[in-house]
Design an enzyme around this catalytic site. Structure first.
Site, short mmCIF file in Angstrom:
data_model
loop_
_atom_site.label_atom_id
_atom_site.label_comp_id
_atom_site.label_asym_id
_atom_site.label_seq_id
_atom_site.Cartn_x
_atom_site.Cartn_y
_atom_site.Cartn_z
N LEU A 50 0.88 -1.16 0.00
CA LEU A 50 0.00 0.00 0.00
C LEU A 50 0.92 1.21 0.00
O LEU A 50 1.80 1.32 0.86
CB LEU A 50 -0.89 -0.01 1.25
CG LEU A 50 -2.00 1.04 1.36
CD1 LEU A 50 -2.96 0.95 0.19
CD2 LEU A 50 -2.76 0.86 2.67
N ASP A 51 0.76 2.09 -0.98
CA ASP A 51 1.67 3.24 -1.11
C ASP A 51 1.83 3.98 0.20
O ASP A 51 0.87 4.10 0.98
CB ASP A 51 1.16 4.21 -2.18
CG ASP A 51 1.35 3.69 -3.59
OD1 ASP A 51 2.10 2.71 -3.76
OD2 ASP A 51 0.76 4.26 -4.52
N PRO A 52 3.02 4.50 0.50
CA PRO A 52 3.26 5.22 1.75
C PRO A 52 2.24 6.33 2.02
O PRO A 52 1.81 6.53 3.15
CB PRO A 52 4.67 5.78 1.59
CG PRO A 52 5.34 4.81 0.66
CD PRO A 52 4.27 4.38 -0.30
N ALA A 54 -0.85 6.44 1.23
CA ALA A 54 -2.18 5.91 1.52
C ALA A 54 -2.30 5.41 2.95
O ALA A 54 -1.31 5.05 3.60
CB ALA A 54 -2.50 4.79 0.54
#
Length: 320
Positions: A50-52, A54
């Site tokens: 999960l992208d940082p 997000a």
């Protein structure tokens, strides 16, 4: 020469899933390292990054549950977030440098429903230049940081839902439910292109992975402060026998369990809906213990008759 003593486990030996509500700025690997550090668990893995930027649901697998990673990674995801209109960015999200002048543009009068159908269903999506996709062993974002463009092949993904929930000035709140591998920031960028107003993803929160929801998750900040017993507790921690996998469930007897543990196939007659060739099912013994995930290798008789199940992953009975 003195013989070495067997290495003793350094922490609790548990098997299950921990639902974590990831905070912004934290990577998925950060969450894994945090859990290892605070609980002294040795075998921990995550089920997809999960992208940082997000926030939201991240599933961590503990012990033998790490063998579920491949299946959990394939589950559909649900997100809610905000799209900022007026300018695009190099990364398609708020962490990237603006492309052109960063000026907000109101989209309150835009007919989004006219543009959204092209982003629903099975679509071909080109990954962002700032992505972890590898080409000839080099990740695309490594080239992008050098000002180089990587030729990325489009990938088929499925968007089950893309809904605009609210529009306020230059921002739109949305909800997306999609297949694994979908880049939501690409959807934001491409929607801007479709309506003729540059856009980027301003905020993103993952609310569900398959049938697992963020409302049961433990906040990442609490993992730093809580005792291990509180971290590895219901409802955010689900032991293997409690895990509700999104697969049809089949009960087996102890004789069939022994065959599965040897890697052998078993023949069963479904008690519910007929099973299809290639379908994955979860197998539990009479003690309600999850024994294996198996694939329907042969349908002996159509219409709910016996089928042959070949184990794909077997749990319990020995080490991990």
């Amino acid at each position: 020469m003195r013989s070495r003593k067997p290495r003793q486990p350094s922490g609790p030996q548990l098997d299950g899933l921990l639902l974590v509500d990831k905070s912004s700025g934290m990577t998925s690997h950060d969450a894994v390292d945090l859990l290892r550090k605070t609980t002294r668990l040795e075998k921990v893995g995550h089920t997809g990054t999960l992208d940082p930027m997000a926030t939201g649901l991240l599933i961590l697998c503990v012990g033998k549950a790490t063998r579920l990673q491949a299946f959990l990674m394939k589950m559909e995801k649900t997100y809610e977030g905000t799209i900022q209109f007026g300018w695009a960015t190099e990364t398609f999200d708020a962490e990237g440098a603006p492309v052109g002048e960063a000026v907000e543009r109101s989209v309150e009068g835009v007919d989004f429903e006219a543009a959204l159908p092209q982003f629903r269903g099975e679509i071909l999506q080109i990954p962002p230049q700032y992505s972890a996709k590898k080409v000839q062993g080099v990740r695309a974002y490594e080239n992008a940081r050098k000002g180089q463009t990587t030729v990325l092949e489009p990938k088929a993904v499925t968007v089950y839902e893309f809904t605009i929930l609210e529009v306020t000035g230059s921002q739109a709140r949305f909800r997306v439910r999609c297949s694994a591998g979908t880049y939501v920031r690409s959807l934001a960028n491409d929607l801007g292109t479709a309506i003729g107003v540059p856009a980027h993803l301003a905020a993103l929160r993952r609310t569900a992975i398959g049938n697992f929801t963020v409302d049961l998750a433990i906040p990442a900040a609490r993992i730093r402060e809580a005792e291990p017993d509180a971290i590895l507790a219901s409802p955010h921690f689900q032991e293997m026998h409690e895990v509700d996998l999104p697969l049809d469930k089949v009960m087996i007897d102890h004789t069939q369990e022994l065959r599965l543990r040897r890697g052998q196939s078993v023949v069963i007659k479904p008690s519910g809906e007929p099973l299809d060739l290639g379908q994955l099912v979860s197998l539990s013994n009479p003690d309600q213990k999850l024994i294996a995930i198996a694939e329907v290798a042969e349908v002996i008789r159509e219409g709910g008759g016996p089928v042959v199940l070949q184990p794909k992953v077997v749990f319990g009975g020995g080490k991990g």
